[in-house]
Design an enzyme around this catalytic site. Structure first.
Site, PDB file in Angstrom:
ATOM      1  N   ARG A  50       0.901  -1.586   0.242  1.00 29.77           N
ATOM      2  CA  ARG A  50      -0.243   0.051   0.440  1.00 29.77           C
ATOM      3  C   ARG A  50       0.482   1.279   0.126  1.00 29.77           C
ATOM      4  O   ARG A  50       0.525   2.220  -1.300  1.00 29.77           O
ATOM      5  CB  ARG A  50      -1.168   0.610   1.299  1.00 29.77           C
ATOM      6  N   TYR A 102     -16.499  15.917 -16.834  1.00 26.87           N
ATOM      7  CA  TYR A 102     -16.836  14.173 -17.388  1.00 26.87           C
ATOM      8  C   TYR A 102     -18.494  14.435 -16.061  1.00 26.87           C
ATOM      9  O   TYR A 102     -18.087  15.387 -15.222  1.00 26.87           O
ATOM     10  CB  TYR A 102     -16.243  13.602 -16.396  1.00 26.87           C
ATOM     11  N   ASP A 174      -7.663  18.414 -15.827  1.00 28.20           N
ATOM     12  CA  ASP A 174      -7.959  16.927 -16.475  1.00 28.20           C
ATOM     13  C   ASP A 174      -8.162  16.983 -17.418  1.00 28.20           C
ATOM     14  O   ASP A 174      -8.282  17.509 -18.034  1.00 28.20           O
ATOM     15  CB  ASP A 174      -9.603  16.393 -15.718  1.00 28.20           C
ATOM     16  N   LYS A 199      -8.787   5.709 -20.288  1.00 20.87           N
ATOM     17  CA  LYS A 199      -9.065   5.584 -21.234  1.00 20.87           C
ATOM     18  C   LYS A 199      -7.793   5.425 -22.292  1.00 20.87           C
ATOM     19  O   LYS A 199      -7.869   4.441 -22.428  1.00 20.87           O
ATOM     20  CB  LYS A 199      -9.770   7.345 -21.568  1.00 20.87           C
TER      21      LYS A 199
HETATM   22  C1  LIG Z   1     -13.890   8.633 -17.308  1.00 20.90           C
HETATM   23  C2  LIG Z   1     -12.989  10.163 -16.710  1.00 20.90           C
HETATM   24  C3  LIG Z   1     -13.309  10.231 -15.215  1.00 20.90           C
HETATM   25  C4  LIG Z   1     -13.118   8.896 -14.431  1.00 20.90           C
HETATM   26  O1  LIG Z   1     -12.390   8.273 -14.184  1.00 20.90           O
HETATM   27  P1  LIG Z   1     -13.077   6.608 -13.989  1.00 20.90           P
HETATM   28  O2  LIG Z   1     -11.570   6.173 -14.288  1.00 20.90           O
HETATM   29  O3  LIG Z   1     -13.958   6.341 -14.975  1.00 20.90           O
HETATM   30  O4  LIG Z   1     -13.194   6.915 -12.855  1.00 20.90           O
HETATM   31  C5  LIG Z   1     -12.773  11.674 -14.955  1.00 20.90           C
HETATM   32  N1  LIG Z   1     -12.578  12.417 -16.262  1.00 20.90           N
HETATM   33  C6  LIG Z   1     -12.836  11.978 -17.435  1.00 20.90           C
HETATM   34  C7  LIG Z   1     -12.735  13.782 -18.802  1.00 20.90           C
HETATM   35  C8  LIG Z   1     -12.905  11.117 -17.834  1.00 20.90           C
HETATM   36  O5  LIG Z   1     -13.357  10.667 -19.033  1.00 20.90           O
END
Ligand SMILES: *Cc1c(COP(=O)(O)O)cnc(C)c1O
Length: 397
Positions: A50, A102, A174, A199
């Site tokens: 961890r 998102y 992000d 992604k």
């Molecule tokens: C999918 C996504 C998230 C969240 O990610 P997860 O891996 O699904 O928890 C956050 N920000 C953006 C821009 C996303 O496309």
């Protein structure tokens, strides 16, 4: 030195993969929770997975190098990485968040964070004056997606960094939709960069993961402390899978983006301003490669690529749904960035989690979001054309 290498080279070789034996080309996966210690009174470099694990450490060092950060941390999902930001906030603190984000970010900030006493304001972050106006003396965090999702709106990272600096706030970007290959938010003055590695970074729809990266060493220490303290860490197996996927990121993204540009250009030429009598609103195609794209000037100034998400507001949500259902190569599913193409209607899928009181911020109901993969673009285009034709001749229902 690793940090002097170009990003394509870094992606293939990574940094910090140690502990290979027998001349193994690929580092072993350290599937271990504990590490035996040499003595009862002193720890070696690793003691408990961890806190730190060699497989995660190699991934995190590579991620840091990719973003030009001093430290990166790997979480089990993108939202877990986003939630880690709340550990920098106290009840009563305020957050200013872009409104083209998102769907799960809305849910996290507007529900989970508000329940912990954090005050969140959603604003149009393409307008940095609006962001500044929403700031108060208690604003501690400004958060935005440089290329929003699903409207592909563009915010000026450098301008937001200046607002954050003037207001004594942190800026988190992000960068999921652009990746470090297209945009380096830390170079433009952001404090924290986040990726949903689910992604493009993983790219094969076989993993959920999230990352945070920072340049400031003290901020990195704080986040690393909470990472261990809260225990929201990516498993060694998933770290290895993500490291492997990074090796092909540059070629995947280059091809996906080339396909997306071609797809967007054909879509725009054929359906960009469809004014048929039965279209209640005019059709719009959104992709930053199109000269009509709002915010394109800022986008071209700060990013070197456009991502592989193309949005199309057909003008009629029923028609959008029937087109989506008529597609054969594009799977109907949430998420984006995978090697295989998909389509979604965010208003009914990823953004269903936007709380009721923020429903004004929902994406348009007729918006189809295409995630373009590695298939031949002529096949993708033919698939769309057959779906549209079938809907327009009353075939699909
Ligand atoms: C999918 C996504 C998230 C969240 O990610 P997860 O891996 O699904 O928890 C956050 N920000 C953006 C821009 C996303 O496309």
């Amino acid at each position: 030195m690793a940090d002097k290498q170009r990003i394509e080279t870094l992606l293939v070789h990574g940094v910090g993969a140690e502990g290979k034996s027998y001349g193994a080309t690929v580092a072993p996966i350290y599937h271990t929770s504990t590490f035996d210690q040499e003595s009862a009174t002193s720890y070696g470099r690793f003691n408990y997975s961890r806190s730190a694990n060699p497989t995660r450490d190699a991934l995190e060092r590579t991620l840091a190098a990719l973003d030009g950060a001093t430290r990166a941390l790997a979480y089990p999902s993108g939202v877990a990485a986003l939630d880690a930001l709340s550990l920098l906030l106290a009840p009563g603190d305020e957050v200013v968040c872009s409104r083209d984000v998102y769907g799960g970010t809305y849910r996290l900030f507007a529900q989970s964070w508000r329940a912990r006493g954090i005050v969140v304001h959603f604003v149009d972050a393409t307008d940095d004056a609006a962001v500044e106006n929403a700031c108060s003396l208690r604003t501690r965090l400004i958060h935005a997606e440089a290329l929003g999702n699903p409207l592909l709106s563009v915010c000026d990272v450098r301008a937001l960094a200046q607002v954050a600096k003037r207001r004594g706030s942190l800026l988190s970007i992000d960068n999921t939709s652009l990746t470090p290959l297209n945009l380096k938010p830390l170079d433009l003055g952001a404090d924290i960069v986040i990726h949903s590695a689910t992604k493009y970074l993983s790219g094969h729809s076989d993993l959920t993961a999230g990352t945070l990266a920072v340049r400031d060493a003290a901020l990195g220490e704080r986040l690393a402390f909470h990472h261990n303290s809260m225990g929201s860490v990516l498993s060694p197996g998933d770290c290895a899978l993500l490291s492997r996927s990074l090796a092909t990121l540059a070629v995947r993204l280059e091809r996906q983006q080339r396909n997306a540009e071609e797809f967007a250009s054909r879509l725009h030429a054929r359906w960009g301003s469809d004014t048929r009598a039965d279209a209640s609103r005019t059709s719009r195609v959104l992709h930053p490669s199109l000269s009509s794209h709002p915010g394109r000037e800022v986008h071209l100034r700060q990013s070197s690529g456009h991502g592989a998400v193309v949005s199309w507001c057909t003008g009629d949500s029923e028609r959008s749904a029937r087109i989506a259902q008529g597609l054969k190569l594009f799977a109907v599913r949430v998420s984006f960035g995978s090697v295989s193409s998909s389509v979604s209607m965010p208003c009914f899928m990823s953004h269903l989690s936007v709380p009721q009181e923020l429903s004004d911020f929902m994406p348009p109901r007729d918006l189809l979001r295409f995630s373009i993969g590695l298939e031949d673009v002529d096949d993708l285009w033919a698939d769309l054309c057959q779906a549209i034709k079938s809907v327009d001749t009353g075939g699909a229902s």
